[in-house]
Design an enzyme around this catalytic site. Structure first.
Site, PDB file in Angstrom:
ATOM      1  N   GLU A 114     -32.888  -0.205   4.786  1.00  0.00           N
ATOM      2  CA  GLU A 114     -31.564  -0.764   4.488  1.00  0.00           C
ATOM      3  C   GLU A 114     -30.546   0.342   4.211  1.00  0.00           C
ATOM      4  OE1 GLU A 114     -32.258  -3.535   1.285  1.00  0.00           O
ATOM      5  OE2 GLU A 114     -33.050  -5.051   2.650  1.00  0.00           O
ATOM      6  N   GLU A 135     -38.607  -8.241   5.869  1.00  0.00           N
ATOM      7  CA  GLU A 135     -38.865  -8.666   4.493  1.00  0.00           C
ATOM      8  C   GLU A 135     -38.309 -10.069   4.285  1.00  0.00           C
ATOM      9  OE1 GLU A 135     -37.425  -5.959   1.495  1.00  0.00           O
ATOM     10  OE2 GLU A 135     -37.877  -4.189   2.711  1.00  0.00           O
TER      11      GLU A 135
END
Length: 491
Positions: free
Chosen positions: A122, A267
């Site tokens: 991220e 995720e």
């Protein structure tokens, strides 16, 4: 309907946490390693296999994990932490060394089935303030070049795990999806590079975070099996935020000429503690429906072919940063020791199987001494603060599993957490003579006073690492306990 559109738009704005598949064969999950007392890797690998996981994502190239995964039949995505991106971006030689040490070596020597490398995690989060914007693509390019040089260009693919905040929708509908304006050029270059080299996009989607961050978000819409009002986008009806989020990415890809770009969900999950919405019932509800979708091969309205979906996470991690929230340490479908938190049907009626061969420290706990006095609140505050700075007290927060303890039990929980983290050393249960060791389990369901895994590693009780996040936890916990002592008038 207007409310759902507005809420969906807010969901995209608030996110800031952290090839077309041929069909799902088996299950995939994340294996995090930020624990003070991690399970032995060989036990974790058996846990994965016993529960039908044939794909796993690691956030770093951990030696023990990669060796244990060798010849296991489990496919591996190995990650590169964000703090390594600058070095890998600066010279292809650095990338070649990393690939040799962390990919080639484990494939050739240990038979580890490494299928992909995740560059960063991220890296474009709003909260990072462009820290990794200039290094992510060069690092990606250099790792790809290194894989090709190592003869692994076709065998090992590259990807970048992205948070859903890289895209947005001005209309509040998935069909309005596009990448954030300041990232559009960079994202286009990254996706083109991944496409040209047989890579894929990895996206992290967290319905829980929308619920945690926005009190006005309709709770039911965060779940798959729900009673929420649907979101209508033209001819498509969205019954949950997960599908709406995923298809917002599809729309962004289509607008930029990448409509068939492969996607992996890196995720997705639900925590069991550390937040009023993070509890066993919600986690079971969300994860059971998620697993059922995976097993049934269900895609989204705009992309019916299901992607690989990596459940977050396999195990709780008691040393993970709590800056996003106390729930960060409670994402596992298993507890820290591999024991089952709640029942799940893993397919064909198969139940979760706990970890085997786990060894524990002695059955003893550190609790507040019956003779302790609260006449000096400063001593209490200092002791509890110290305990919670250096151990996990996240279950003591509001709405958490231990949030309703009385003052004495609250202090005992903090003391025991530190005592267990320090491998039950006698000096770790002193706290200025406020604490004592007991053989009677002080747990008060649903609050459990844990006994730590025996890792045979000695720790000192004097100078453990202190992070700014853990200091804030400790201060908060101390204030809660001391206030309770004053109110209750403990003597």
């Amino acid at each position: 309907m207007g409310q759902i559109r507005l809420v969906w738009f807010l969901f995209l704005c608030l996110l800031g946490h952290e090839g077309l598949a041929k069909g799902v064969l088996g299950l995939a999950c994340n294996w995090g390693l930020q624990s003070t007392h991690p399970l032995p890797p060989n036990i974790v690998v058996r846990l994965l296999k016993d529960n039908g996981f044939n794909k796993v994502k690691l956030f770093e190239a951990d030696t023990g994990a990669l060796k244990a995964l060798g010849r296991s039949g489990i496919q591996v995505m190995v990650g590169i932490p964000n703090d390594m991106l600058a070095s890998l971006a600066s010279a292809v030689g650095n990338a070649e060394a990393w690939v040799q040490q962390n990919v080639s070596y484990y494939i050739s020597t240990h038979g580890t089935d490494i299928r992909s490398v995740a560059i960063g995690n991220e890296p474009f989060l709003h909260s990072y303030k462009d820290m990794f914007v200039r290094t992510t693509l060069p690092a990606l390019e250099n790792i790809q070049a290194a894989l090709i040089k190592a003869g692994l260009g076709k065998q090992v693919k590259v990807t970048i795990p992205l948070n859903a905040d890289v895209y947005q929708t001005d209309s509040g509908l998935p069909s309005g999806g596009n990448f954030r304006p300041e990232l559009l050029d960079l994202m286009t270059k990254i996706i083109k590079f991944l496409q040209d080299n047989g890579g894929f996009i990895t996206i992290n989607i967290y319905p829980f975070l929308s619920l945690q961050a926005d009190p006005s978000f309709p709770k039911e819409y965060a779940f798959f099996n729900n009673t929420a009002s649907p979101l209508v986008d033209g001819s498509i009806v969205y019954t949950n935020v997960y599908d709406a989020n995923f298809d917002t990415l599809i729309s962004a890809l289509e607008k930029n000429g990448f409509g068939r770009m492969p996607i992996v969900v890196g995720e997705v999950g639900w925590p069991t503690d550390g937040d009023p919405n993070g509890n066993i019932d919600n986690a079971k509800r969300f994860n059971q429906a998620l697993i059922s979708r995976i097993i049934q091969g269900q895609g989204s309205p705009k992309r019916r072919t299901p992607p690989d979906v990596y459940i977050f996470s396999l195990l709780d991690e008691d040393h993970k940063s709590t800056l996003p929230g106390n729930f960060e340490r409670h994402w596992g479908i298993f507890k820290y020791d591999g024991s089952v938190k709640y029942p799940l049907d893993m397919g064909n009626g198969k139940a979760l199987v706990p970890a085997k061969g786990v060894k524990y420290l002695a059955k003893q706990w550190c609790v507040m001494s019956p003779s302790a006095s609260s006449s000096d609140p400063n001593t209490w505050a200092q002791s509890i603060t110290y305990a919670c700075e250096n151990a996990d007290c996240t279950s003591l927060g509001y709405g958490s599993s231990c949030g309703n303890l009385d003052a004495q039990s609250n202090a005992s929980y903090a003391f025991n957490s530190y005592f267990q983290t320090m491998n039950q050393s006698k000096e770790a249960c002193s706290f200025n003579n406020l604490a004592t060791i007991t053989n009677v389990d002080p747990s008060k369901p649903p609050c459990r006073f844990e006994i730590m895994i025996d890792t045979r590693k000695q720790k000192t009780a004097r100078t453990p690492f202190k992070s700014s996040a853990s200091k804030m936890e400790g201060i908060f916990a101390a204030l809660v306990v001391v206030l309770g002592l004053v109110i209750c008038g403990v003597h």
